[in-house]
Design a protein around this motif. Structure first.
Motif, PDB file in Angstrom:
ATOM      1  N   ALA A  50      39.393  39.166  47.779  1.00 40.96           N
ATOM      2  CA  ALA A  50      40.567  39.740  47.127  1.00 40.96           C
ATOM      3  C   ALA A  50      41.368  38.671  46.384  1.00 40.96           C
ATOM      4  CB  ALA A  50      41.435  40.446  48.160  1.00 40.96           C
ATOM      5  N   ALA A  51      41.527  37.511  47.015  1.00 43.79           N
ATOM      6  CA  ALA A  51      42.283  36.436  46.375  1.00 43.79           C
ATOM      7  C   ALA A  51      41.576  35.917  45.135  1.00 43.79           C
ATOM      8  CB  ALA A  51      42.515  35.302  47.374  1.00 43.79           C
ATOM      9  N   ALA A  58      44.974  46.619  49.267  1.00 45.10           N
ATOM     10  CA  ALA A  58      44.646  48.038  49.358  1.00 45.10           C
ATOM     11  C   ALA A  58      43.465  48.399  48.465  1.00 45.10           C
ATOM     12  CB  ALA A  58      45.857  48.884  48.987  1.00 45.10           C
ATOM     13  N   THR A  59      43.383  47.774  47.286  1.00 37.85           N
ATOM     14  CA  THR A  59      42.282  48.049  46.363  1.00 37.85           C
ATOM     15  C   THR A  59      41.005  47.343  46.803  1.00 37.85           C
ATOM     16  OG1 THR A  59      43.901  48.189  44.572  1.00 37.85           O
ATOM     17  CG2 THR A  59      41.589  48.011  43.935  1.00 37.85           C
ATOM     18  N   SER A  60      41.144  46.132  47.335  1.00 37.49           N
ATOM     19  CA  SER A  60      39.962  45.357  47.722  1.00 37.49           C
ATOM     20  C   SER A  60      39.174  46.013  48.850  1.00 37.49           C
ATOM     21  CB  SER A  60      40.378  43.946  48.150  1.00 37.49           C
ATOM     22  OG  SER A  60      41.131  43.981  49.353  1.00 37.49           O
ATOM     23  N   ALA A 108      28.900  39.329  40.534  1.00 32.18           N
ATOM     24  CA  ALA A 108      30.015  40.191  40.131  1.00 32.18           C
ATOM     25  C   ALA A 108      31.260  39.361  39.853  1.00 32.18           C
ATOM     26  CB  ALA A 108      30.298  41.216  41.215  1.00 32.18           C
ATOM     27  N   THR A 109      31.935  39.664  38.751  1.00 26.57           N
ATOM     28  CA  THR A 109      33.116  38.888  38.345  1.00 26.57           C
ATOM     29  C   THR A 109      34.408  39.685  38.419  1.00 26.57           C
ATOM     30  OG1 THR A 109      32.645  39.488  36.048  1.00 26.57           O
ATOM     31  CG2 THR A 109      31.793  37.362  36.834  1.00 26.57           C
ATOM     32  N   THR A 110      34.327  40.974  38.670  1.00 29.28           N
ATOM     33  CA  THR A 110      35.514  41.812  38.826  1.00 29.28           C
ATOM     34  C   THR A 110      35.347  42.696  40.046  1.00 29.28           C
ATOM     35  OG1 THR A 110      34.660  43.648  37.497  1.00 29.28           O
ATOM     36  CG2 THR A 110      35.804  41.867  36.304  1.00 29.28           C
TER      37      THR A 110
END
Length: 459
Positions: A50-51, A58-60, A108-110
């Protein structure tokens, strides 16, 4: 032209494993440990992911949810394909898909790209998990099946035990993408062992219905979403909409597969008392485990004021004892009724969870470890005999469906337990972890009662 079918790998109880059998077993267990290890690793690494991707917590969580939803949605369709095409094809295909998706995760980058790759990874894991017990059943004769499923439970326990430690070790020297990249060589090794050694099976006469597979996926994915929304106390619309989809899709599924010789949702197997009671036992036991595993870190840190390092070591004591007890229980299940062994083990789990909920305000470390060990011993004594009971109560030609039910019961139980933890925190605040442990003891007691009931069902 009919497909060549290899002879059984282990034809009699007295036949020792040859090189081919050992390589087949290694391939199966590598696939199992990859899926178990990956789940534990991703949970541990979520804050770092997430960081790095600059995503809110919440999204992660979708890094975890996407994987779980994909596994739940694909498990029974792949189990049905295992009965149709043979478990070997599904297992090797799932391994290849899981390995390729792990590589996509590493690049993955996003967050959306990572969540999408994790969903693909979950599809591969669903294929592996849907047939792994069916493959073990091909390796071991009925008189030694308990040993095989005990070894499987041992490997799962090791995977969950090592997951946090592996994640911490990798993150101490490298970035989070390497957590997924390490799956690639392991997956390729498992495929290299599996292709020449796993037993081929003839194709069955019944077909595969994509519409039934879609309805199955919708039913269980929507049910999981409804459980999560209810536990988070979301708006009623966010609970009722997926619940309505689950009920509608489930009703259409039952209607569509009525009369099928090998239904994707194996209601025919659930009409067998031993199979049904073993499934109920599994779901209730894994709900108890889910309640415990999600609530215990909060309990140790927020209630008992232990630091995160202490929490990690305390949490390890449960799966370590499971890993030690499972093979022993598996061997015992070859000689004693699974209902008795599972009932005794789950009674121990009930006592262990209740004792954790009743810990004094400032307990000694040995006191916590002892109670966690009781939980681990109880869970380990339940798992292998229950796996054997489920597989033994299904006919050999339905091994894929039975193996799929095993995975689904575990996932639904764990998901229900995790959702109930969230509900406990929402209702009881800081004391939610204590309430969750008490509720876990209740689920373990229900599982023990269902297990003991099998002693009467067998007569």
């Amino acid at each position: 032209m009919p497909e060549w079918t290899s002879p059984p790998l282990s034809a009699s109880p007295s036949t020792p494993f040859q090189t081919r059998e050992w390589l087949a077993l290694v391939a199966i267990l590598l696939g199992v440990v990859l899926s178990a290890l990956d789940t534990a690793i991703a949970n541990t690494a979520l804050p770092a992911i997430a960081a790095d991707l600059q995503a809110p917590p919440a999204t992660s969580v979708w890094v975890i949810n996407a994987y779980q939803l994909a596994v739940v949605a694909s498990l029974l369709p792949f189990a049905a394909l295992g009965d149709l095409w043979g478990p070997r094809r599904i297992f090797i295909g799932g391994l290849a898909f899981f390995t390729a998706a792990s590589l996509l995760c590493a690049f993955a980058t996003t967050l959306p790209l990572l969540a999408g790759a994790r969903a693909l990874q979950g599809i591969g894991a669903g294929a592996v998990m849907s047939v792994n017990i069916a493959l073990i059943r091909q390796l071991y004769p009925p008189s030694r099946l308990g040993r095989g499923v005990g070894l499987n439970a041992l490997v799962v326990g090791i995977g969950f035990t090592l997951g946090p430690a592996v994640a911490s070790l990798v993150l101490s020297v490298a970035s989070w993408p390497w957590l997924f990249a390490i799956n690639v060589p392991l997956g390729l090794l498992a495929i290299a062992f599996a292709v020449p050694t796993l037993q081929r099976s003839p194709r069955r006469g019944h077909g595969f219905d994509p519409a039934t597979a879609l309805l199955t996926a919708l039913t269980f994915a929507a049910l999981i979403l409804a459980l999560g929304a209810a536990a988070q106390r979301e708006a009623w619309a966010l609970v009722l909409l997926p619940l309505g989809v689950a009920l509608l899709a489930g009703g259409l599924l039952l209607r569509r597969q009525a009369g099928h010789p090998a239904p994707m949702l194996p209601v025919d197997l659930l009409r067998r008392p031993m199979f049904a009671l073993s499934t109920i036992t599994a779901m209730a036991a894994f709900a108890a485990q889910g309640l415990a595993f999600v609530s215990l870190p909060f309990y140790f840190e927020a209630v008992l004021h232990r630091n995160p390092v202490d929490t990690g070591f305390l949490m390890m004591s449960w799966p370590v004892i499971v890993a030690l007890a499972a093979p022993f229980a598996g061997r015992l299940s070859d000689r004693h009724p699974p209902g008795l062994l599972g009932g005794v083990g789950l009674s121990l789990l009930t006592l262990g969870l209740a004792s954790l909920a009743l810990l004094p305000a400032e307990p000694q470390t040995w006191d916590i470890v002892l109670r966690m060990a009781v939980c681990g011993a109880g869970f380990g004594f339940f798992q292998s005999p229950n796996l054997k009971a489920l597989m033994s109560s299904a006919p050999p030609e339905r091994s894929g469906g039975a193996s799929g039910v095993i995975g689904m019961a575990r996932l639904l139980g764990q998901t229900t337990g995790a959702a109930l933890v969230a509900l406990c925190f929402g209702l009881a605040g800081v004391h939610g972890s204590t309430v969750a442990l008490a509720l876990g003891a209740g689920f373990a007691g229900l599982a023990a009662a269902a297990s003991f009931a099998r002693l009467w069902a067998a007569h």
